[in-house]
Each structure stands twice: as structure tokens, then as C-alpha cells.
Design a protein around this motif. Sequence first.
Motif, PDB file in Angstrom:
ATOM      1  N   PHE A  71      57.392  17.516 -34.499  1.00  0.00           N
ATOM      2  CA  PHE A  71      57.973  16.675 -33.511  1.00  0.00           C
ATOM      3  C   PHE A  71      59.365  16.431 -34.310  1.00  0.00           C
ATOM      4  N   LYS A  86      51.141  12.796 -26.103  1.00  0.00           N
ATOM      5  CA  LYS A  86      51.575  11.642 -25.048  1.00  0.00           C
ATOM      6  C   LYS A  86      52.306  10.471 -25.888  1.00  0.00           C
ATOM      7  N   TYR A 145      53.762  10.819 -28.194  1.00  0.00           N
ATOM      8  CA  TYR A 145      54.887  11.443 -28.846  1.00  0.00           C
ATOM      9  C   TYR A 145      56.121  11.863 -27.478  1.00  0.00           C
ATOM     10  N   ASP A 146      56.334  11.681 -26.324  1.00  0.00           N
ATOM     11  CA  ASP A 146      57.135  11.471 -25.094  1.00  0.00           C
ATOM     12  C   ASP A 146      56.496  12.863 -24.508  1.00  0.00           C
ATOM     13  N   ALA A 147      56.015  13.615 -25.194  1.00  0.00           N
ATOM     14  CA  ALA A 147      55.161  15.059 -24.304  1.00  0.00           C
ATOM     15  C   ALA A 147      54.909  14.848 -22.967  1.00  0.00           C
ATOM     16  N   LYS A 148      55.389  15.224 -22.199  1.00  0.00           N
ATOM     17  CA  LYS A 148      55.000  15.912 -20.902  1.00  0.00           C
ATOM     18  C   LYS A 148      54.218  16.627 -20.466  1.00  0.00           C
ATOM     19  N   TYR A 197      52.149  21.060 -22.923  1.00  0.00           N
ATOM     20  CA  TYR A 197      52.825  19.805 -22.756  1.00  0.00           C
ATOM     21  C   TYR A 197      53.912  20.436 -23.049  1.00  0.00           C
ATOM     22  N   TYR A 198      55.107  19.299 -22.896  1.00  0.00           N
ATOM     23  CA  TYR A 198      56.564  20.195 -23.217  1.00  0.00           C
ATOM     24  C   TYR A 198      57.054  18.466 -23.784  1.00  0.00           C
ATOM     25  N   LYS A 199      58.274  18.685 -24.776  1.00  0.00           N
ATOM     26  CA  LYS A 199      58.906  17.192 -24.779  1.00  0.00           C
ATOM     27  C   LYS A 199      61.156  18.015 -25.198  1.00  0.00           C
ATOM     28  N   SER A 200      61.184  16.772 -24.595  1.00  0.00           N
ATOM     29  CA  SER A 200      63.033  17.878 -24.708  1.00  0.00           C
ATOM     30  C   SER A 200      63.317  16.947 -25.223  1.00  0.00           C
ATOM     31  N   ASP A 243      66.150  17.907 -19.053  1.00  0.00           N
ATOM     32  CA  ASP A 243      64.669  17.001 -18.488  1.00  0.00           C
ATOM     33  C   ASP A 243      64.875  17.373 -17.820  1.00  0.00           C
TER      34      ASP A 243
END
Length: 363
Positions: free
Chosen positions: A104, A126, A128-131, A335-338, A344
Amino acid sequence: MKIREVQIEDYIQIKELHDKYNLKILDKVEWSKFWLQNPCMKNSQNTFPMGWVAEENKRIVCYLGNIPKEYYHDSKRFIVVCSHAWVAEANYRLQAISLIDRFFSQKNVDIFTVTTANKISEQIFKRYDAKKIPFQNYQKPMFVVLDMEKLIYSFLKYKKIPLAKFIRKLFFYFSYIIFYKKLNFWKKINTSKKVELNSTIDEKFDEFWEAYKLNFQNQFLQSRTSNWIKWHMQNRIANGKAWIMSVSENNKILGYAICSETNNEKIELKRITLIDFVSLKDNQEVYISLIKNCIEESKKRGYHIFEIIGFKNLKRRIFSNFKTFNRKLPGFPFYYKSRNNIHDNFLKLGKTWDPSLIDGDSF
């Protein structure tokens, strides 16, 4: 303990780690090609690690792969990285989180994805703020049964229920009678388009991709140029573990489907999965023809079930017309993280996504 980037020479120890925890891995030649021939690895001005390992006394005890990909949305290009095969020795699970830190923390990346999370690992992602992608049906695969007897055998093996062969036969006959109409319904579906099994991945796929990208600018799409398809699928097709079927008119592709083997050797289940499924303007006649022909090809090749995971609701509704069975995955895998809120804004919308295994780390 030392953390460093993966090298090709690490294959033997990485394979040992995979084998120990029952994870699949390509043979050394195919594994090397998978990383070195990735179009992002070859053509980008930026460099991307193949992943990271943790070493203790020069012995690899943790591994995480890193797959760079190219996506498009609203005519803009995005660099996406997908995590792959996060695995660690039992005594080093806590230290393995350091590999997630490296993943990340990558620069020159727009969006991070994780597509094989389980109940335990999703809690870590989660942090790591992954959604979760805004698509709950990704957790609900649909499938057509092609060999009920073999499926029952695999199910009993999975549940560790020992039954005599005679009892299993009775169980099969009973199930077949109950589900007879559902098991055979797909055979009655009529198709209107001619479908061909593709032997080559050529410039026609590039022409299709340019048209498809224009059709669906509001969706978040992985690149589907011939180079990307070859990288992802050519070895599997050559080894008889995948195929591409397409519908064409006037020498132009209108749509295609990619199927790939996803067997579960532990329970002796032969499974084929629809991993990509696209058509210009979402032509439903094309979709129905492709599904029917893919099921027939799966039956011919001796698979026990034909499965889909993911796909937007329009495609799932078409597939449900084949009277499918359903199951639910134990955890939510995708999951994804932008990197920023601008990304987003569109990634949080369900209509942005048409997710499938082609987006993932499976190969």
C-alpha cells in the motif's frame, strides 16, 4: 528479519511456501513469464516490484505478490496493482503485515485492489482503509451442474462424509430426479448467433477493445488489448486449461467469453469459470449464445460445473435464465483503495463496476 523485493531466483522457496499451505503456483517457466511479460512491467516508464518476501537467515518465510495492471474510466488511464498470494509461515504471520505495508506504500499507483481476501485477511485490509467494491453479488457465485454424480462425490468429500458407493448412487439418482428440469434446462435455450472457438488472439481483439471502451466509458475497465489478453491467458489456452469463444459479424468481434479452469483438486472437483464476458452495447443475443456454447464446451471437456463469479446485474440476470444454482463465499474477497477522493467519487458507485475473475490475481 529482512524484507526485500522478489527476484526470479526466489521461485523455489516461494513454491515451497505455496505447497506447504496448499496454494497453487505456476511452474517456474510460466511463473517467470507471468511476471516478466506483464505489459506494465515491460512497457511502463515506472518500475513495479513483483512482490516482497520476508527472510529469516536467508530462508523465505513470508511472500506477497504484486500484479500491476492498466485500467480505464471516462477515457482516463489508471495504474492499478493487485495483491497476490499473501502467505506466511505460522510463526511469522504478524511480521507478514510488513509486506502489506510495502504494497500500500507504492508510488506511481492510482488504485490498489485485493481480490482474494478471506474472513481473516479482510480485517487487516480494512485497517489500511481498503473498501469493499459496491457490489454485494460478488460474494454469490452462480453455477450450472454438468455432472451431478461427480459433484455429489466432491461435496461428500468436502464434508468428510464417508458413504458406500451404492449409497452415493442412490443419493445421485434421488437428486437427479428432484433437479431433473433444472439440470437440463440450459440444453433447451435457443441461440441466434454463430459462436467460434478462437485459436488466435489477434488485432480483431484490439479493434473490439477500442469500441468496447467507448461503449462503456462510465465503467472501470481493465485493459483488454490483445497484448493483455495474451499475457493473461495464452499459456493457459496452450495448456488446455482455458479457451476464448467469440461472436463476429463482417469480420469484427461483437463479443467474447473467456473460460478458465478453477479445479479444486482436494475434493476432486473439475470446475470451469467464466472469467470475462463482454459484448458491444451489452447485446443480449450475443451473451446468450456465448453462455450456451461455453456450457456445451465445458460439458464436452468433462467439467463437473460451469460457474460465474461477479459480473454486473444485467449479465447475472441473463445467466440466471439458465436456471442456475447458487452458493455464497465465506468472506467478501474484493477490496479496493484509492489514492484520492476524486477516484473514490466514481469507485463508490455500483454502476462503475463489472467485476469478474479477470480483475483478480488468479492465473
